[in-house]
Design an enzyme around this catalytic site. Sequence first.
Site, PDB file in Angstrom:
ATOM      1  N   THR A  49      65.894  12.746  18.382  1.00 54.90           N
ATOM      2  CA  THR A  49      67.095  12.953  18.554  1.00 54.90           C
ATOM      3  C   THR A  49      68.122  12.155  18.700  1.00 54.90           C
ATOM      4  O   THR A  49      67.981  10.996  18.701  1.00 54.90           O
ATOM      5  CB  THR A  49      67.108  14.149  19.694  1.00 54.90           C
ATOM      6  OG1 THR A  49      67.438  13.149  20.997  1.00 54.90           O
ATOM      7  CG2 THR A  49      66.027  15.068  19.885  1.00 54.90           C
ATOM      8  N   CYS A  50      69.593  12.492  18.808  1.00 50.86           N
ATOM      9  CA  CYS A  50      70.578  11.170  18.954  1.00 50.86           C
ATOM     10  C   CYS A  50      70.340  10.689  20.327  1.00 50.86           C
ATOM     11  O   CYS A  50      70.820   9.667  20.267  1.00 50.86           O
ATOM     12  CB  CYS A  50      72.016  11.842  18.684  1.00 50.86           C
ATOM     13  SG  CYS A  50      72.318  13.430  19.799  1.00 50.86           S
ATOM     14  N   ASN A  51      69.707  11.255  21.340  1.00 52.44           N
ATOM     15  CA  ASN A  51      69.501  10.405  22.508  1.00 52.44           C
ATOM     16  C   ASN A  51      68.137   9.925  22.822  1.00 52.44           C
ATOM     17  O   ASN A  51      67.904   9.445  23.730  1.00 52.44           O
ATOM     18  CB  ASN A  51      70.091  11.370  23.362  1.00 52.44           C
ATOM     19  CG  ASN A  51      71.526  11.461  23.682  1.00 52.44           C
ATOM     20  OD1 ASN A  51      72.257  10.681  23.472  1.00 52.44           O
ATOM     21  ND2 ASN A  51      72.048  12.685  24.068  1.00 52.44           N
ATOM     22  N   ARG A  52      67.118  10.255  22.007  1.00 47.89           N
ATOM     23  CA  ARG A  52      65.762   9.709  22.301  1.00 47.89           C
ATOM     24  C   ARG A  52      64.953   9.915  20.952  1.00 47.89           C
ATOM     25  O   ARG A  52      65.101  10.562  20.244  1.00 47.89           O
ATOM     26  CB  ARG A  52      65.348  10.662  23.412  1.00 47.89           C
ATOM     27  CG  ARG A  52      64.892  12.042  22.907  1.00 47.89           C
ATOM     28  CD  ARG A  52      64.229  12.731  24.003  1.00 47.89           C
ATOM     29  NE  ARG A  52      65.253  12.707  25.485  1.00 47.89           N
ATOM     30  CZ  ARG A  52      65.068  11.913  26.450  1.00 47.89           C
ATOM     31  NH1 ARG A  52      64.060  11.343  26.598  1.00 47.89           N
ATOM     32  NH2 ARG A  52      65.727  12.265  27.472  1.00 47.89           N
ATOM     33  N   GLY A 193      97.754  17.747  19.765  1.00 50.57           N
ATOM     34  CA  GLY A 193      97.063  16.358  19.959  1.00 50.57           C
ATOM     35  C   GLY A 193      95.586  16.593  20.082  1.00 50.57           C
ATOM     36  O   GLY A 193      94.955  17.532  19.266  1.00 50.57           O
TER      37      GLY A 193
END
Lengths: 437, 346
Positions: A49-52, A193
């Site tokens: 995954t993007c974190n592991r 914004g």
Amino acid sequence: MRFLALGVDHRSAPASVREALAFDGEKRERGLRHLVSEFPGLEAVVLSTCNRVELHLAADDLDGVPHRDEVARFLSRFHQCPLEFFVGHLRDYPDEQAVRHLFRVAASLESLVLGEGQILGQVKEAYQAAIHARTVGPILHSVFQNALRVGKKVREVTGLDQGKVSVASVAVDLARDVFDSFADKTVLVIGAGKMAELTLTHLAALKPGRVVIVNRNPERARLMAERFQGNPRPFDQLFNALVEADLVVSTTASDQPIVGLELFTRVQQARRNRLVLILDLAIPRDFDSSIGELDQVLLYNVDDLNGQAELNRRARRQGIEMAQAIIESETLACLNALRHQRAAGELQRMLGARFDEIRQRELERLFAARPDLSEADRQAIAHMTHRLQNQFLHQPRAALRSAVAETPHGDQPHPILTAVRHLFGLGPHRETVKPVG
Amino acid sequence: MDRLQVLCFAGTYALALASDLARVVVRAPLRWYATLTLTAIGFAVHTAFLLHRLVVGNALQAPTVFESFLLVAWLVAATTLYLSVRASRKTAVGIFLLPIVLGLAGAAAFAPRASWADWGGWAAFWGTVHGLFLLVGAAASAVAFAAGLMYLLQARRLKLKQPIRFGFVLPSLEQSERLNRGGVAVAFPTLTIGLVIGVILGWAMRANDRATISWTDPKVLSGLAMWLVFAVLAHAQFRWAMRGRRVMILSIIAFGFLIFALVGVDLLLPTAHGVPGHEDPARAATSRLTSPDDLSDTIEFTSKTLTLPSPLRSLPIPDLGMMSPFPSANPRPSPAFPTKPGRSAS
């Protein structure tokens, strides 16, 4: 039976290392095939995954799982990445720690945002990819199915996934507490914004009927309106836009409130006192705080939303202890169940082998004593003894299967396993996995 | 025997309520399924019981207070079941509606079983229609009350910016408002029609020299007050200045008036309404002081035709409770109309 979980995560490695080791798309299946071809008898699942990025490995033999360094070298070769670039960031979890770690990952205890729900889907996806690549055997089947179950159980019991923890998602939850359907609602965004864009991205999930964007700079309003399929309005039409709106998100950089009590009282009269939710995310605030005291008006500023998010975070943290207790007991139960399954399987094999040996010995003795028997007679006798053996063993085998299906208690073998072992003289129990608990 | 049957489904509703309250500690989806299943089982048994009373017990021709309470409870239970399925699983709907169902079932268990409408002819028909309209109005008002309560609690939480506590997720303000509006939209016209039929029935009975009650009877006055509150509530639904909290508070007040008019008056004030043969509240009050032993006679009394002293003619004795589905919980025969078999004529 051995396990090894090895990899990097958001705590141990920077994004560059995680990216270098990632198994994206077809790389995952290719990696799995390479891995099992390099280490025969190995069961493997890759969670990326993007974190592991983690490899979950298991093998039936005590020597079946490669050493940490061997896996690191494999990663280096496969990703064509120097070993020294990532080896210092690798974390490994041997045997029962590997199972416990997987359960913690599935329960989101190892996630960047505690209680996030995405990881459970990612674990499932990793498991299915490994099934597709045929790199999952009975051990990892059992462990991953348990991990998915434990992940759900932890969320249900502890409420780790309850309450949103970011300002934008808290805003969405608030909107759901106020309104039932959004197809007939108008969302007004004042300002164009980054905060407005982020909040509107979350609110877009509610599928509002109409989005109106009011900004001092008409060009920015137009660009944002294009992105969210909304209607841009000039700033001097703010009063009319407020009258039409059901949900107002205000994020201007104005140093003074842009809507006072008197103005909004007139707005409420014009909109016949319909319910309105105002999310004032600007600092300093855009709406006079006394507007929140009006009937049918709910005014939340950024501190209120932050406070709500923090309360949710705290509530989630309160569930950690319970989650850990669940994971601990489920890890022990899973490993014990696996151990009993392996022991029962081994007994089945030993039982068959023992009876085969006796049958063969007796057949040889009979055929030696009666050399006059024809080949057809010999085959008929051998067939008959084989059937007899199967019939004799039917009940013990069924008892062993039922013993495996039962939830084991502690690390003691099931009484039926012990009984079969003693009754048929199958010798002492051989540990195939280190007992836990 | 019927108390035991009521206990069966009321007990199931109570278990459903307990299961819904268990959300404080149990967050598993199984709890929602358990709550829904228990409510559905209670509702199915409740329906079967009412159907049995209707077919075997002839409840439509001779309704009693007991059945009236159970019918209102059934309507509220049906609404609970519908909302539980329709709303999000996390939403606590049963917590607000099931106590009303249980309260009505509990009240039914102790309500008189004597029929008040053994009239025959047009009076019996219109008496039943009058009662049915009031029952539907009462059930719709109960739903509006629960929705009002949910709205106020949710609005208070949102105004004070408090988090959701103990898993008690309430419906959105818009949902509660819609439910309340629906409840009032049904309650006001049905109560109005029910009351109008009752008034016309009173006039018709006077015109036919049948015994009826005074226009100043507390039951009549409380009914009028209740209608006025509901009229204000219905009006408030169209007044934008009263939207939201004010309408919800008014719904709760209106439900209070309804409970008082239908049940409270009978328990607290001297009313001839529901006391057979009484026109004078003072006499009704006296009749309430008669011995409890007379209760057994009451049942016999309501199903007899008595020969009344002059100037009244011989007529079937109507229980004036038909003016309302909830006549006096403890109707007593008047000393002027003895109930001994020897003095009654069939």
